[in-house]
Structure formats: structure tokens, C-alpha cells
Design an enzyme around this catalytic site. Structure first.
Site, PDB file in Angstrom:
ATOM      1  N   GLY A 145     -54.576   0.159  27.116  1.00 42.39           N
ATOM      2  CA  GLY A 145     -54.337   0.386  25.695  1.00 42.39           C
ATOM      3  C   GLY A 145     -54.652  -0.891  24.967  1.00 42.39           C
ATOM      4  O   GLY A 145     -55.049  -1.869  25.560  1.00 42.39           O
ATOM      5  N   GLY A 146     -54.428  -0.929  23.668  1.00 41.39           N
ATOM      6  CA  GLY A 146     -54.850  -2.142  23.017  1.00 41.39           C
ATOM      7  C   GLY A 146     -54.316  -2.465  21.668  1.00 41.39           C
ATOM      8  O   GLY A 146     -53.724  -3.466  21.500  1.00 41.39           O
ATOM      9  N   TYR A 162     -52.142  -3.292  19.204  1.00 42.04           N
ATOM     10  CA  TYR A 162     -51.208  -4.361  18.867  1.00 42.04           C
ATOM     11  C   TYR A 162     -50.692  -5.065  20.116  1.00 42.04           C
ATOM     12  O   TYR A 162     -49.653  -5.687  20.093  1.00 42.04           O
ATOM     13  CB  TYR A 162     -50.031  -3.811  18.063  1.00 42.04           C
ATOM     14  CG  TYR A 162     -50.422  -3.482  16.655  1.00 42.04           C
ATOM     15  CD1 TYR A 162     -50.371  -4.449  15.656  1.00 42.04           C
ATOM     16  CD2 TYR A 162     -50.888  -2.220  16.327  1.00 42.04           C
ATOM     17  CE1 TYR A 162     -50.746  -4.142  14.359  1.00 42.04           C
ATOM     18  CE2 TYR A 162     -51.265  -1.913  15.028  1.00 42.04           C
ATOM     19  CZ  TYR A 162     -51.188  -2.882  14.051  1.00 42.04           C
ATOM     20  OH  TYR A 162     -51.570  -2.587  12.771  1.00 42.04           O
ATOM     21  N   GLY A 163     -51.401  -4.968  21.186  1.00 38.89           N
ATOM     22  CA  GLY A 163     -50.993  -5.619  22.420  1.00 38.89           C
ATOM     23  C   GLY A 163     -51.805  -5.092  23.573  1.00 38.89           C
ATOM     24  O   GLY A 163     -52.667  -4.238  23.401  1.00 38.89           O
ATOM     25  N   ILE A 164     -51.527  -5.610  24.735  1.00 33.38           N
ATOM     26  CA  ILE A 164     -52.257  -5.195  25.923  1.00 33.38           C
ATOM     27  C   ILE A 164     -51.300  -4.470  26.855  1.00 33.38           C
ATOM     28  O   ILE A 164     -50.191  -4.921  27.108  1.00 33.38           O
ATOM     29  CB  ILE A 164     -52.867  -6.407  26.640  1.00 33.38           C
ATOM     30  CG1 ILE A 164     -53.761  -7.176  25.665  1.00 33.38           C
ATOM     31  CG2 ILE A 164     -53.667  -5.973  27.853  1.00 33.38           C
ATOM     32  CD1 ILE A 164     -54.283  -8.468  26.213  1.00 33.38           C
ATOM     33  N   LYS A 204     -46.292  -2.770  28.061  1.00 28.70           N
ATOM     34  CA  LYS A 204     -47.061  -3.267  26.916  1.00 28.70           C
ATOM     35  C   LYS A 204     -46.485  -4.576  26.408  1.00 28.70           C
ATOM     36  O   LYS A 204     -45.315  -4.672  26.046  1.00 28.70           O
ATOM     37  CB  LYS A 204     -47.078  -2.247  25.778  1.00 28.70           C
ATOM     38  CG  LYS A 204     -47.887  -2.738  24.573  1.00 28.70           C
ATOM     39  CD  LYS A 204     -48.357  -1.610  23.691  1.00 28.70           C
ATOM     40  CE  LYS A 204     -49.340  -2.128  22.652  1.00 28.70           C
ATOM     41  NZ  LYS A 204     -49.919  -1.048  21.838  1.00 28.70           N
ATOM     42  N   ASP A 231     -48.236   4.434  13.384  1.00 26.51           N
ATOM     43  CA  ASP A 231     -49.531   4.047  13.941  1.00 26.51           C
ATOM     44  C   ASP A 231     -50.161   5.214  14.712  1.00 26.51           C
ATOM     45  O   ASP A 231     -50.578   5.069  15.858  1.00 26.51           O
ATOM     46  CB  ASP A 231     -49.377   2.831  14.856  1.00 26.51           C
ATOM     47  CG  ASP A 231     -50.717   2.125  15.109  1.00 26.51           C
ATOM     48  OD1 ASP A 231     -51.649   2.302  14.307  1.00 26.51           O
ATOM     49  OD2 ASP A 231     -50.823   1.409  16.117  1.00 26.51           O
TER      50      ASP A 231
END
Length: 432
Positions: free
Chosen positions: A129-130, A132-134, A149, A247
Site C-alpha cells: 500500500g502507499g 500516507y505510509g508504507i 502500516k 480517504d
């Protein structure tokens, strides 16, 4: 005479050859048998490859999206980076271990510190995923797969507020929402632990390299839209206080092997009590999905999620990004382009070219009209998610005339299309 020829041929076949002294008829028999075996082998190999090909078609590998855009404020593009983003995994592990040694975060009866302590050494570099973070894929000692996350850009988020909201969301249980198992909040560090969903996210299947024909048929896409709507309806109308996701986008819709949709990533979610109609907060969201009134004023309520959901419907139908600067002028903004196509009475031309089969006109019409209602510039005119679910589940299209498509309504612009939908739907509700 014929008997003499037959005896001569038999004598010739019985003569020994140079191949181990075997007679010619034995050699010919061996050759015929070998050829027969070879044919059987080739047939079995062909059938095996066909079965393998069919299996591949049924369970395609998760495609990779070439790029991911991180946005922490509407209209501000922070950075575009190759997917997955390079990340100093050793530094991340160090932060997690250090944070856990000083503090324990607890969700329900299960301590997240215990979950993460067993997962530190198993975090993989491949993010799943990506925005707002990894997100890292982890495995617990009991072989349970989880997604961890590590949130980015957390400046200004109060630790107490974050804990209250995440704890509330952690108690939510719905089949179309990814279950939040735990979290960690200390200083600038924010981490969320989710159940692991094993078939990637919707963005990968729509915008990734899936070949000339997408495995997402029209029926699958409509099912994804409906299941996502049910998850959001539960957040908005089935909880107190209600949860605003903030989001909604294709990369936050996870899919399992049966293409069931689950809304994920509650890192930006906000709670609104029944006594309040909206809250004012820092504008957060992904460019192209954010409702215009929220982007301009910071006033947030469930109608903001409805707008994002409408954009998501358009993205699923068309296969296009909400904002795509690779498109020709006039087609960069998905909403404006789709409205233009409907105004020009060309709704069939908005379909994703990778769809294996085109839907019936009535089904396309219904999906487009629901999307248009959700992205109404006037937030008060947008339907609630419960009403959206009702519209999507209704067997009849908003207009009962089977032979008519959007271009047949005699509407010269999109506003007339939406007004027509509103009026027809009001009559249908009155009859019910």
C-alpha cells in the site's frame, strides 16, 4: 504369384538388421510403438499446459502499479516515487522496537506490543500500500498474516486524539471493512496493524498491467462498488459516533480471491457525534478524490466520503484516474470529461476498453447516474450511503423504459440528467 510375393516380403521382414540383430518387423514395431507413446506424451503435455493456462486466467497474479502519488494536502503533490518506495527497513525496525520498549498500546484484550514484537523480523520490503505510509506484510508465530502500516506525515496529529479514534475504529466489525487489529502511537510514530487481504487492491487491478483484457468483468466491478458502499454505509449510519473515512480511493479498496471488496486504511478517519453535523479539520485526502467544499473550507462530514465514492464509481467504470495529465486537453479531469461525454450523448464511450464484455445499457445508465448524484457540487443534494446502497441493489434502473439510454432522455446537459434522476427516483420511492 501373389503368394510368392507375400512369402518374399515375409522373408525380407524376418531378415536380421544391424540394430542388435533384430528382425526388420521387430524394429518397425518398436518404432510404431515409440511414435504412439510420443503422441500420447505430446497430448498430455498440451492438456497440462491448457489446464495451467486456465488456472492462470482464473487466479491472475496481482499487477504492480508503476507509480504512487503521496499527497498530504489537497492540490499539493509531495513526491512521486517508483512503487514500492525504497525504505530503510533497518531504521524502521529500530524505531518500532524502541517505541515498544517504552510503551504498550492495547486494543481490546490483545496487546499490540506482543503482535509486533513477533513480527519485527518478518516485515518484508515489498509494500502492499502507499499513500500516507508504507504497508508491510508480516506473519505471526501462529502463521496469521497481517499488514503493518507505518504512517508518514504525522505532524500535527495529537497522540490522544489519534488513540481515541483508532480505538473506536478497532471495535468496528463488518465484512466489507478491513479489521484493525492494533496500533502504536508515541511521539511522531504512528503504526496500524490490519488483517491481511490476499489479492491486492483495486488500484492495482484497474491501473496495473493486466494485459488487453481485465479480469474485472462488469459484474465484478458492480459487486465491488456495492460492497464498498455497504462498508461506508455502516461507518456513516451504523455507528455512534459515525466514522468519516476521509480517504476513499481505489488503493484503499482491498480485494480477496473472490473479488470481495473491503474498505481499508483508517489512518485519517474522524469521528462525528450525533449532535454535530460536521467538524472542521485540516484538509487531508488524495488529489482528485476530495470533495470541493471540504477542500475549500475544511468542513468535513459524511457527504465528503460520498463525493469520493462517486469518483471511485467513475474510476471503476472508465478505468481512468481521477486526474490524469497524460490524457488529451479536456480529458485530464475525470468528472468533467465524463460529464462532457454524457452531455454529448456518448455514455457508452466512457467504458474501460479492457472490459471483456460491455454491460447492458440500463446497467451502465444506472451506475453513471448514481455516480453523478454522489459528485453533485451541492453537498446537500448528495445521497446518503444507505440510499446509494438502495439504488445499487434495486433491480429496476432509475428509469423503467428498458429501451432508453442516457442519450435518449432528451437532456442537453448533465444537470438535467441528474434532475431527471432525482424526480424519477422520488416517484419510485413514493410508490414503495
Amino acid at each position: 504369384m501373389s503368394d510368392t510375393k507375400t512369402e518374399h516380403m515375409n522373408d525380407h521382414l524376418s531378415e536380421p538388421t544391424s540394430i542388435f540383430g533384430l528382425s526388420l518387423w521387430i524394429v518397425l514395431g518398436v518404432c510404431v510403438g515409440a511414435a504412439f507413446v510420443l503422441v500420447l506424451v505430446l497430448i498430455s503435455l498440451y492438456l497440462a499446459s491448457k489446464r495451467s493456462k486456465n488456472k492462470t486466467l482464473q487466479t491472475p497474479t496481482i499487477p504492480i502499479v508503476s507509480k504512487e502519488i503521496r499527497v498530504d494536502h489537497v492540490g499539493t503533490q509531495i513526491q512521486a516515487y517508483p512503487y514500492p518506495e525504497p525504505d530503510p527497513l533497518r531504521e524502521l525496525r529500530g524505531k518500532l522496537c524502541s517505541s515498544l520498549q517504552r510503551k504498550r498500546a492495547q486494543l481490546g484484550t490483545r496487546k499490540f506490543t506482543l503482535i509486533l514484537a513477533r513480527t519485527i523480523g518478518l516485515l518484508t520490503r515489498n509494500g502492499v500500500g502507499g499513500g500516507y505510509g508504507i504497508v508491510y506484510h508480516g506473519v505471526l508465530e501462529d502463521k496469521t498474516h497481517i499488514a503493518v502500516k507505518n504512517l508518514l506525515n504525522n505532524k500535527g496529529q495529537a497522540e490522544k486524539e489519534f488513540k481515541v479514534e483508532v480505538e473506536a475504529i478497532g471495535r468496528v466489525r463488518h465484512k466489507n471493512l478491513v479489521r484493525l487489529l492494533g496500533f502504536c502511537a508515541e511521539g511522531a510514530h504512528r503504526m496500524l496493524v490490519y488483517e491481511y487481504v490476499n489479492n491486492g487492491n483495486l488500484e492495482q487491478w484497474i491501473h496495473g498491467d493486466v494485459g488487453p483484457v481485465s479480469p474485472l468483468s462488469w459484474e465484478i466491478r458492480m459487486n465491488i462498488i456495492l460492497k464498498t458502499a455497504k462498508g461506508l454505509s455502516y461507518l456513516h449510519e451504523g455507528l455512534e459516533p459515525k466514522v468519516i473515512h476521509r480517504d476513499i480511493k481505489s488503493s484503499n479498496i482491498l480485494l480477496d480471491k473472490q473479488w470481495n471488496a473491503k474498505v481499508s486504511d483508517f489512518g485519517l478517519a474522524k469521528l462525528i457525534g450525533s449532535e454535530r453535523s460536521y467538524i472542521t479539520t485540516r484538509v487531508m485526502g488524495t488529489f482528485g478524490y476530495v470533495a470541493p467544499e471540504y477542500a475549500s473550507t475544511g468542513m468535513l462530514n459524511e457527504r465528503s466520503d460520498v463525493y469520493s465514492f462517486g469518483i471511485l464509481i467513475m474510476e471503476i467504470i472508465t478505468g481512468r484516474n481521477p486526474v490524469d495529465y497524460n490524457q488529451p486537453p479536456g480529458e485530464v479531469n475525470l468528472v468533467e470529461w465524463l460529464k462532457k461525454m454524457i452531455s454529448n450523448r456518448e455514455p457508452e464511450k466512457v467504458l474501460d476498453p479492457k472490459l471483456s464484455e460491455k454491460p447492458r445499457s440500463r446497467a451502465l445508465k444506472k451506475a453513471l447516474l448514481v455516480a453523478l448524484k454522489c459528485v453533485d457540487p451541492n453537498a446537500l443534494k448528495r445521497p446518503k450511503m444507505g440510499h446509494v446502497v438502495h439504488m445499487l441493489e434495486a433491480e429496476e434502473a432509475p428509469f423503467k423504459d428498458d429501451g432508453r439510454s442516457i442519450r435518449d432522455l432528451g437532456c442537453s446537459d448533465v444537470d438535467n440528467v441528474k434532475d431527471g434522476l432525482k424526480e424519477k427516483w422520488r416517484h419510485q420511492e413514493e410508490k414503495q
